[in-house]
Design a protein around this motif. Structure first.
Motif, mmCIF file in Angstrom:
data_model
loop_
_atom_site.group_PDB
_atom_site.id
_atom_site.type_symbol
_atom_site.label_atom_id
_atom_site.label_comp_id
_atom_site.label_asym_id
_atom_site.label_seq_id
_atom_site.Cartn_x
_atom_site.Cartn_y
_atom_site.Cartn_z
ATOM 1 N N SER A 243 -3.432 -33.081 16.106
ATOM 2 C CA SER A 243 -2.017 -33.149 16.479
ATOM 3 C C SER A 243 -1.779 -33.337 17.972
ATOM 4 O O SER A 243 -0.709 -33.812 18.373
ATOM 5 C CB SER A 243 -1.281 -31.896 15.990
ATOM 6 O OG SER A 243 -1.817 -30.733 16.604
ATOM 7 N N ASP A 244 -2.754 -32.975 18.802
ATOM 8 C CA ASP A 244 -2.534 -33.121 20.250
ATOM 9 C C ASP A 244 -3.026 -34.466 20.781
ATOM 10 O O ASP A 244 -2.979 -34.720 21.989
ATOM 11 C CB ASP A 244 -3.215 -31.978 21.010
ATOM 12 C CG ASP A 244 -4.730 -32.000 20.884
ATOM 13 O OD1 ASP A 244 -5.238 -32.574 19.888
ATOM 14 O OD2 ASP A 244 -5.418 -31.441 21.758
ATOM 15 N N LYS B 68 -2.227 -38.172 20.864
ATOM 16 C CA LYS B 68 -1.146 -39.101 20.591
ATOM 17 C C LYS B 68 -1.624 -40.553 20.716
ATOM 18 O O LYS B 68 -2.569 -40.856 21.440
ATOM 19 C CB LYS B 68 0.012 -38.872 21.560
ATOM 20 C CG LYS B 68 0.518 -37.427 21.613
ATOM 21 C CD LYS B 68 0.976 -36.936 20.237
ATOM 22 C CE LYS B 68 1.472 -35.505 20.306
ATOM 23 N NZ LYS B 68 1.810 -34.970 18.956
ATOM 24 N N THR B 69 -0.937 -41.413 19.994
ATOM 25 C CA THR B 69 -1.217 -42.843 20.090
ATOM 26 C C THR B 69 -0.650 -43.377 21.392
ATOM 27 O O THR B 69 0.556 -43.238 21.668
ATOM 28 C CB THR B 69 -0.593 -43.604 18.904
ATOM 29 O OG1 THR B 69 -1.127 -43.088 17.692
ATOM 30 C CG2 THR B 69 -0.881 -45.088 19.009
ATOM 31 N N GLN C 58 -7.851 -37.992 25.026
ATOM 32 C CA GLN C 58 -6.809 -38.819 24.423
ATOM 33 C C GLN C 58 -7.013 -40.288 24.783
ATOM 34 O O GLN C 58 -6.898 -41.182 23.935
ATOM 35 C CB GLN C 58 -5.435 -38.342 24.888
ATOM 36 C CG GLN C 58 -4.282 -39.089 24.250
ATOM 37 C CD GLN C 58 -2.974 -38.330 24.410
ATOM 38 O OE1 GLN C 58 -2.543 -37.609 23.513
ATOM 39 N NE2 GLN C 58 -2.349 -38.476 25.561
ATOM 40 N N ASN D 155 -8.248 -43.095 21.916
ATOM 41 C CA ASN D 155 -7.480 -44.315 21.699
ATOM 42 C C ASN D 155 -8.329 -45.562 21.881
ATOM 43 O O ASN D 155 -8.157 -46.551 21.161
ATOM 44 C CB ASN D 155 -6.268 -44.352 22.630
ATOM 45 C CG ASN D 155 -5.052 -43.636 22.060
ATOM 46 O OD1 ASN D 155 -4.216 -44.254 21.403
ATOM 47 N ND2 ASN D 155 -4.974 -42.330 22.280
ATOM 48 N N ASN E 246 -2.268 -38.393 10.494
ATOM 49 C CA ASN E 246 -2.827 -38.749 11.791
ATOM 50 C C ASN E 246 -4.335 -38.897 11.663
ATOM 51 O O ASN E 246 -4.916 -38.587 10.620
ATOM 52 C CB ASN E 246 -2.461 -37.730 12.887
ATOM 53 C CG ASN E 246 -2.956 -36.324 12.572
ATOM 54 O OD1 ASN E 246 -3.885 -36.124 11.779
ATOM 55 N ND2 ASN E 246 -2.340 -35.327 13.194
ATOM 56 N N PRO F 106 -6.548 -42.464 17.319
ATOM 57 C CA PRO F 106 -5.279 -43.169 17.129
ATOM 58 C C PRO F 106 -5.466 -44.685 17.155
ATOM 59 O O PRO F 106 -6.327 -45.207 17.875
ATOM 60 C CB PRO F 106 -4.440 -42.704 18.329
ATOM 61 C CG PRO F 106 -5.027 -41.383 18.704
ATOM 62 C CD PRO F 106 -6.497 -41.508 18.440
ATOM 63 N N ASP G 46 3.742 -44.659 10.339
ATOM 64 C CA ASP G 46 4.188 -43.362 10.837
ATOM 65 C C ASP G 46 5.680 -43.365 11.170
ATOM 66 O O ASP G 46 6.337 -42.314 11.146
ATOM 67 C CB ASP G 46 3.374 -42.967 12.068
ATOM 68 C CG ASP G 46 3.571 -41.500 12.432
ATOM 69 O OD1 ASP G 46 3.397 -40.642 11.540
ATOM 70 O OD2 ASP G 46 3.912 -41.211 13.594
#
Length: 884
Positions: A199-200, A202-203, A793, A797, A831, A835, A854
């Motif tokens: 959850s932490d 992000k795309t 993150q 990605n 998710n 991402p 999404d």
């Protein structure tokens, strides 16, 4: 004359009876091979639920209960002349059905056979055989395939539904049996748990990834303009040799970049580099509108600069890359992966694919584990038995034609339990590695884990003795015939699993093998610079700390008769002579002693570096006692077992430490805590890309803040000793339960990309080691976790948006992460750990699949299944479900 005729008649009758018996036995074997076998784990907390695991002799008094069920859908079988051989990495401690007994044969091979109380397998019925195993069984791969049945003079047959790599065909899903102990604090990765974990992350907008190179450069400045490569590149590769040029051209072609107009120049200029950047593999890169220029400190630097350009190549959309300037140099001199082809063989094609990916991510050391107890995998001229026998497994209990079946290989030699690299194969691999700036480090494991070599040389001995060549027969013999030691290795091989370090013939063997492999390196043009001695686990497991003697039992340990257990080589007369002569203190010091002796042979061959697993050299005073210029050690203590401190001891004794921690970089360990995942797990229950990415290999105590121990508990770490720094970082792929090439790639990728990131680049959130500084999980907060999370993150990605697609193009069977999912207010939310991946969902139990958006978050009810798809759409992850 009458007597002769009667004798001939009797012989004919006996032959006919024997033939009839053999036919009857074959009929029984054929019938049992069609039984349906089911294996189910019933209780991993057997010690807490009434089973006296200590009395059964279980290590640390830990055992589990399981049931083998055989269902006969054919005619009744009442014959007692049969045996089922099966592979089990867990020793069988008890059989709770008096119609059957289990005998340990060798290694993981066991035999199930009927007792006198056997009443048969009734038609259309099932027979259950409850068993008690040592330890626990938490992942489906703890159960091995290809159970087979045989009988006297009958051809062995694999029980049909176990002849598969889809273990769910005969293993009941483990369900709740996923905890090692009742207070196991690991988190089972359900769809909901994955959703929370992801959850932490992000795309990110794809434009924010512009100019990002994997692994991360030391210094990069991204400019505003883009460079269009759609019309192709004009490659000036004059700074590389021919084979390296071809490797680069092949990578450009693979990623869809054609030959064209945009100039790309290469040059070598060591004078352009100063300070920490003046090292092997350093490069400077300038990508402008009119041209790109790569300046390398050496040829490797040029090669890595080109790989950085290739890293920027998009996998979809316009063929453009960012204009930028970069200065870069590797963090560690040693950036490697270890591949075990001894336990199970992996083909030359899979090795070449691995070398390609190592090159793409700037890894430069290929540690090639070519031998082990279960297999010898390289042709050695003059010693044909090594491959004629040592590379094959089959059902020959005499082991005159092959080694015993192990690790799910079954009775036949037509799978990856068998196989070897010919001399030409190995030379081809070496040339391929050389073109990609990769050093190949061959490992011939000794003195333990040597059974394939030992048994092969016993076969050679027998052959030459029969030919009357006793002197020649003894030249390379690896067993002392006087040695009657009763010992068991960590994988339950007897004394035949240990090369005897006290024999001149053992030195002859090592010298011969080094010389032949060195000659292959010379012919390939890739000098043999490092020899890996192995050296690990030369011990008797039953004398370990988890067992206690029946005369002085200790609580919490397995109670056995230790009086008849010996240390390796304890009863070898040759070794006893050496002890009496003062050459070695006792048998426990023989492994390190032999390491010194082998180092002399290595040096005599002009090889400057010897490498070993740390425990093989544990009794050595320091690195100075070895003959080679340098000694590398693969450090493999788990951090939470004290590795954060013991690692310093090796560096402070002058060894070059190659960080190889099982709890972070053993790629044969599971990706996540879920019974359907695969792998061993003695060091940790999981190692995923994010965990590996967060590893601080040059400040071991720091990891206590970002990780947990095997049972999911936080721990504390500090060391008061000085730390000179690591020499390198290596990931490991052991192959006990990795039987096929696709399984090998599933375990290695994409985790290897995280390994490469940490091996090449030191992140800003990695702290400098400081003696005496303590890190406590959940208490101290020294690590900048916000910076770590932000860095991950970005990297996650890049994996999802770019790197997986490149693995697709290379034909790599990498693991696709299972999505996280939840249903909130009737809407599906999904998710992934990377991402940018395509996610699909099904509302009809997998009959039809729809692409998840999404932004739309579809309205759903009941149970919904989810999966990820590879960027090329050809493969899918495991499926998981979530209920409304």
């Amino acid at each position: 004359m009458k007597t002769v005729r009667l004798s001939m008649l009797a012989s004919a009758v006996m032959a006919m009876l024997g033939s009839t018996a053999a036919l009857a036995n074959q009929s029984t074997v054929d019938a049992i091979s069609q039984f349906h076998l089911n294996y189910s784990v019933k209780d991993n907390f057997a010690a807490q639920n009434g089973v006296d695991c200590a009395k059964l002799g279980a290590d640390w008094a830990s055992c589990n209960k399981a049931v083998v069920k055989l269902t006969n859908n054919g005619e009744a079988v009442t014959d007692k002349d049969w045996a089922i051989y099966f592979h089990s990495i867990r020793p069988i401690l008890e059989v709770a059905n008096d119609q059957f007994k289990v005998t340990h044969i060798m290694g993981d091979l066991h035999k199930l056979e009927p007792t006198d109380k056997f009443t048969g397998f009734p038609t259309k019925q099932s027979v259950e055989i409850p068993i008690v195993n040592e330890y626990w069984q938490l992942f489906i791969t703890d159960v091995l395939p290809r159970w087979y049945v045989t009988a006297d003079k009958a051809t062995p047959k694999v029980i049909a539904n176990t002849d598969t790599e889809d273990l769910s065909q005969f293993v009941t899903p483990l369900g709740d049996q996923w905890k090692r102990t009742p207070d196991d604090k690991n988190i089972l990765m359900t769809a909901e748990a994955r959703f929370e974990k992801n959850s932490d992350v992000k795309t990110l907008n794809v434009n924010s990834l512009r100019g990002q190179i994997v692994p991360t450069p030391l210094e990069v400045k991204v400019h505003g303009q883009d460079v269009d490569l759609s019309k192709g590149v004009k490659l000036d590769l004059s700074a590389l040799n021919g084979d390296a040029q071809n490797a680069i051209k092949a990578r450009f072609a693979l990623l869809g970049v054609k030959e064209g107009n945009y100039p790309l120049h290469t040059e070598i200029s060591s004078n352009a580099f100063t300070g920490d950047e003046a090292v092997e593999g350093a490069y400077q890169l300038r990508i402008g509108n009119k041209e790109a220029v790569i300046t390398g400190y050496d040829q490797a630097g040029v090669f890595y600069g080109l790989q950085s350009i290739l890293s920027l190549i998009p996998t979809e959309g316009p063929m453009t890359i960012a204009a930028l300037e970069a200065k870069d140099a590797p963090r560690f001199e040693y950036r490697g992966i270890h591949l075990d082809v001894g336990r199970n063989f992996h083909t030359k094609a899979s090795v070449l694919r691995l070398l390609d990916q190592m090159a793409a991510y700037k890894l430069n050391k290929f540690h090639f584990h070519l031998t082990d107890d279960e297999g010898w995998r390289i042709e050695i001229p003059g010693l044909p038995e090594l491959t004629d026998i040592g590379s094959k497994r089959c059902h020959d209990l005499s082991e005159k034609t092959c080694l015993l079946p192990q690790l799910g290989s079954g009775p036949d030699s037509n799978n990856n339990g068998s196989g070897f690299f010919s001399r030409a194969d190995y030379i081809e691999i070496l040339k391929y590695a050389k073109a990609r700036q990769i050093e190949v480090i061959p490992e011939i494991d000794m003195p333990a884990h040597a059974r394939a070599a030992v048994m092969s040389m016993e076969a050679r001995y027998d052959r030459l003795v029969k030919e009357g060549k006793e002197k020649e027969a003894n030249q390379y013999r690896l067993l002392d015939p006087t040695d009657t030691s009763n010992t068991a290795g960590v994988q339950f091989y007897d004394r035949t699993g240990y090369l005897n370090p006290c024999l001149d013939s053992s030195r002859n063997f090592v010298d011969k093998v080094i010389g032949e492999i060195q000659q292959m390196h010379k012919e390939a043009g890739l000098p043999l610079k490092t020899w890996h001695f192995g050296g690990d686990e030369a011990k008797n497991i039953y004398l370990g700390t988890g067992y206690t003697d029946q005369k002085k039992p200790e609580a919490g340990k397995g109670i056995i008769d230790q009086s008849n257990q010996d240390k390796p080589w304890a009863k070898s007369q040759a070794c006893q002579v050496m002890i009496k002569e003062g050459k070695v203190t006792d048998v426990e010091h023989l492994s390190s002693y032999f390491g010194v002796e082998v180092s002399k042979l290595v040096k005599a061959h002009g090889i400057d570096v010897m490498q070993a697993w740390q425990d093989g050299l544990k009794d050595a005073k320091d690195a100075s006692i070895f003959a080679t210029d340098h000694i590398n050690v693969n450090f493999w203590d788990a951090l939470y077992w004290g590795g954060f401190d013991s690692v310093n001891d090796w560096a402070n004794k002058g060894f070059r430490v190659v960080v190889s921690n099982p709890d972070y970089v053993y790629l044969d360990f599971p990706n996540e805590v879920h019974p359907a995942e695969s792998g061993y797990y003695w060091g940790t229950r999981f190692s995923d890309e994010r965990k590996i990415f967060s590893f601080a290999p040059d400040n071991m105590p720091q990891n206590a803040e970002t990780s947990v121990d095997r049972d999911g508990n936080v721990f504390s770490a500090k060391s008061d000793k000085p730390w000179p720094g690591a020499y390198g970082l290596s990931s490991q792929l052991w192959s006990e339960v990795v039987r096929t090439d696709s399984q090998m790639e599933y375990m290695i990728y994409p985790r290897l990309v995280s390994v490469a990131e940490r091996a090449w680049h030191r992140a800003s959130w990695e702290q400098q080691y400081q003696a005496g500084r303590e890190y406590k999980g959940g208490e101290t907060h020294r690590v900048d976790v916000k910076a770590l999370d932000s860095d991950w993150q970005r990297f996650a990605n890049l994996l999802g948006h770019r790197e997986l697609a490149k693995l697709d193009k290379a034909g790599i069977h990498y693991r696709l992460p299972v999505p996280g999912a939840r249903i909130a207010s009737g809407r599906l939310e999904v998710n992934t750990s990377f991402p940018g991946m395509v996610v699909e969902y099904s509302t009809d139990n997998g009959k039809t699949w729809q692409r998840y958006d999404d932004k739309a978050r579809p309205q759903v009810s009941g149970e919904v299944q989810v999966r990820t798809a590879s960027p090329d759409g050809k493969r899918f992850s495991h499926v998981d479900g979530v209920k409304a």
